[in-house]
Design a protein around this motif. Structure first.
Motif, PDB file in Angstrom:
ATOM      1  N   UNK A   1      21.427 -17.408  18.987  1.00 26.68           N
ATOM      2  CA  UNK A   1      21.015 -15.820  18.733  1.00 26.68           C
ATOM      3  C   UNK A   1      20.713 -14.626  19.636  1.00 26.68           C
ATOM      4  N   UNK A   2      20.975 -13.975  19.248  1.00 28.51           N
ATOM      5  CA  UNK A   2      20.317 -12.829  20.372  1.00 28.51           C
ATOM      6  C   UNK A   2      19.639 -11.590  19.175  1.00 28.51           C
ATOM      7  N   UNK A   3      18.927 -12.585  18.521  1.00 26.28           N
ATOM      8  CA  UNK A   3      18.482 -12.017  17.591  1.00 26.28           C
ATOM      9  C   UNK A   3      17.396 -10.215  18.240  1.00 26.28           C
ATOM     10  N   UNK A   4      17.059  -9.193  17.742  1.00 34.63           N
ATOM     11  CA  UNK A   4      16.323  -7.866  17.956  1.00 34.63           C
ATOM     12  C   UNK A   4      15.606  -7.635  17.335  1.00 34.63           C
ATOM     13  N   UNK A   5      14.507  -7.433  16.982  1.00 34.31           N
ATOM     14  CA  UNK A   5      13.683  -6.727  15.858  1.00 34.31           C
ATOM     15  C   UNK A   5      14.080  -5.185  15.912  1.00 34.31           C
ATOM     16  N   UNK A   6      15.270  -4.465  15.676  1.00 33.15           N
ATOM     17  CA  UNK A   6      15.655  -3.212  15.239  1.00 33.15           C
ATOM     18  C   UNK A   6      14.043  -2.468  14.736  1.00 33.15           C
ATOM     19  N   UNK A   7      14.712  -2.730  13.339  1.00 34.16           N
ATOM     20  CA  UNK A   7      13.608  -2.427  12.192  1.00 34.16           C
ATOM     21  C   UNK A   7      12.186  -2.233  12.488  1.00 34.16           C
ATOM     22  N   UNK A   8      11.715  -3.648  12.996  1.00 34.05           N
ATOM     23  CA  UNK A   8      10.156  -2.773  12.792  1.00 34.05           C
ATOM     24  C   UNK A   8      10.244  -2.462  14.315  1.00 34.05           C
ATOM     25  N   UNK A   9      10.990  -1.723  14.932  1.00 34.91           N
ATOM     26  CA  UNK A   9      10.042  -1.164  15.748  1.00 34.91           C
ATOM     27  C   UNK A   9      10.698  -0.130  15.439  1.00 34.91           C
ATOM     28  N   UNK A  10      12.152   0.705  14.637  1.00 31.68           N
ATOM     29  CA  UNK A  10      12.336   2.028  14.131  1.00 31.68           C
ATOM     30  C   UNK A  10      11.170   2.114  13.221  1.00 31.68           C
ATOM     31  N   UNK A  11       9.982   1.349  12.671  1.00 29.67           N
ATOM     32  CA  UNK A  11       8.998   0.927  11.719  1.00 29.67           C
ATOM     33  C   UNK A  11       7.357   1.464  12.426  1.00 29.67           C
ATOM     34  N   UNK A  12       7.887   2.021  13.498  1.00 27.44           N
ATOM     35  CA  UNK A  12       6.953   1.913  14.378  1.00 27.44           C
ATOM     36  C   UNK A  12       5.497   1.015  15.139  1.00 27.44           C
ATOM     37  N   UNK A  13       6.061  -0.388  14.402  1.00 23.79           N
ATOM     38  CA  UNK A  13       5.505  -1.626  15.279  1.00 23.79           C
ATOM     39  C   UNK A  13       5.748  -2.018  16.716  1.00 23.79           C
ATOM     40  N   UNK A  14       3.881  -2.200  16.907  1.00 17.53           N
ATOM     41  CA  UNK A  14       4.128  -2.277  18.479  1.00 17.53           C
ATOM     42  C   UNK A  14       3.488  -4.026  18.489  1.00 17.53           C
ATOM     43  N   UNK A  15       5.065  -4.657  19.767  1.00 12.21           N
ATOM     44  CA  UNK A  15       4.264  -6.383  19.348  1.00 12.21           C
ATOM     45  C   UNK A  15       3.139  -6.341  20.611  1.00 12.21           C
ATOM     46  N   UNK A  16       2.059  -7.451  19.909  1.00 13.82           N
ATOM     47  CA  UNK A  16       0.744  -7.566  21.115  1.00 13.82           C
ATOM     48  C   UNK A  16       1.389  -8.844  21.767  1.00 13.82           C
ATOM     49  N   UNK A  17       2.653  -9.115  21.584  1.00 17.71           N
ATOM     50  CA  UNK A  17       3.502 -10.058  22.848  1.00 17.71           C
ATOM     51  C   UNK A  17       4.877 -10.009  23.322  1.00 17.71           C
ATOM     52  N   UNK A  18       5.763  -8.949  23.738  1.00 15.56           N
ATOM     53  CA  UNK A  18       6.323  -8.670  24.249  1.00 15.56           C
ATOM     54  C   UNK A  18       7.154  -9.709  24.991  1.00 15.56           C
ATOM     55  N   UNK A  19       6.570 -10.293  25.649  1.00 16.50           N
ATOM     56  CA  UNK A  19       6.571 -10.947  27.038  1.00 16.50           C
ATOM     57  C   UNK A  19       6.163 -12.398  27.233  1.00 16.50           C
TER      58      UNK A  19
END
Length: 305
Positions: free
Chosen positions: A277-295
């Protein structure tokens, strides 16, 4: 904000309660054992006894509640016997339906929680190879897909009570003291956590900090509604995750685990380790969420530092 939590004693639930304490929100829990839950989580303001499969929660649990967070669900780890499958389904669909009925009863009494943030999983998408999966992707096939579809449908009924509904399609949660890394790290330390099957399957991982962060983000932002992929913006292939974990733990991660061996030991659950499952957080990013641990590498170093 007064937040009612079902599933507060779980891995994610405990972390959420601590985060709500730090924010100064009021925390209310639904639990089978209020006394034990208060001892485990002293940060709770109130606890109410509730058996999720027997009917709606007590009406007084919803008094003054602004938001409901639903994190209930039998663990999917283990052999999927007929009894295990039934427990997985009922602890999600039936329990969520009863929770939502409690919200609807509260609405009829004039006390309407404004939002329901309800757990789901990336199992919704089934096995999809290299396809990039955002929240607009269709559901797949398989037992967990069926569970997620029915789970989300039960949660979505809260919209009839006037609540905004957010569906957390959560990936593999990585954190200290639980999540998918707990058993995987043991295998890695024994040198037995190399590629599973082909190792090419995509694993949508997410740090526990970001699971909690996205729940809070969903509670606070009226623009967030519907499905929300709770996974890091950079999914990795299973073999690369195993290699990176071995590097952090200073252990080799080379011994492959054949697919037939996983199926022999784990039965139906093995498919979840072999599915892609190559799942991407499109809705989170579009709503302005900044990931603390993207890597992934940095996230693992944070967890095992």
């Amino acid at each position: 904000m007064r937040v009612l939590i079902a599933g507060a004693t779980g891995f994610v639930g405990r972390a959420l309660v601590h985060a709500l304490v730090e924010r100064g929100d009021q925390r209310v829990a639904l639990t089978r054992d209020p006394t034990r839950t208060r001892m485990t989580l002293p940060g709770l303001a109130h606890t109410y006894a509730w058996h999720p499969l027997e009917g709606p929660p007590p009406a007084e649990a919803f008094e003054g509640v602004d938001a409901v967070v639903n994190l209930m669900g039998e663990s999917v780890v283990g052999r999927w016997t007929s009894r295990k499958r039934r427990a997985i389904m009922e602890s999600r669909e039936t329990a969520t339906r009863n929770l939502v009925q409690g919200m609807r009863d509260a609405a009829n009494a004039g006390a309407v929680p404004q939002v329901l943030v309800s757990a789901s999983a990336v199992g919704y998408y089934g096995d999809r190879g290299d396809e990039e999966l955002t929240e607009d992707a269709s559901s797949g096939e398989g037992f967990l897909t069926d569970v997620c579809v029915r789970w989300e449908a039960a949660a979505d009924q809260a919209s009839a009570a006037g609540a905004r509904v957010v569906l957390l399609r959560t990936g593999l949660v990585a954190g200290r003291g639980g999540g998918f890394l707990a058993p995987l790290s043991r295998l890695t330390r024994w040198g037995l956590a190399g590629p599973a099957g082909s190792g090419r399957q995509w694993w949508p991982w997410v740090h526990l900090d970001d699971v909690v962060g996205l729940i809070l983000h969903a509670l606070d932002n009226d623009s967030v509604r519907g499905p929300l992929n709770v996974c890091a913006p950079a999914p990795v292939r299973q073999r690369d995750l195993a290699r990176e974990l071995g590097r952090v733990l200073r252990r080799p991660a080379l011994v492959p685990t054949p697919g037939f061996g996983l199926r022999l030991v784990l039965g139906g659950f093995a498919a979840e380790l072999l599915n892609s499952r190559r799942t991407l957080p499109a809705a989170a990013l579009a709503s302005g969420y900044a990931f603390r641990h993207p890597d992934l590498a940095a996230a693992l170093r944070d967890i095992y530092s």
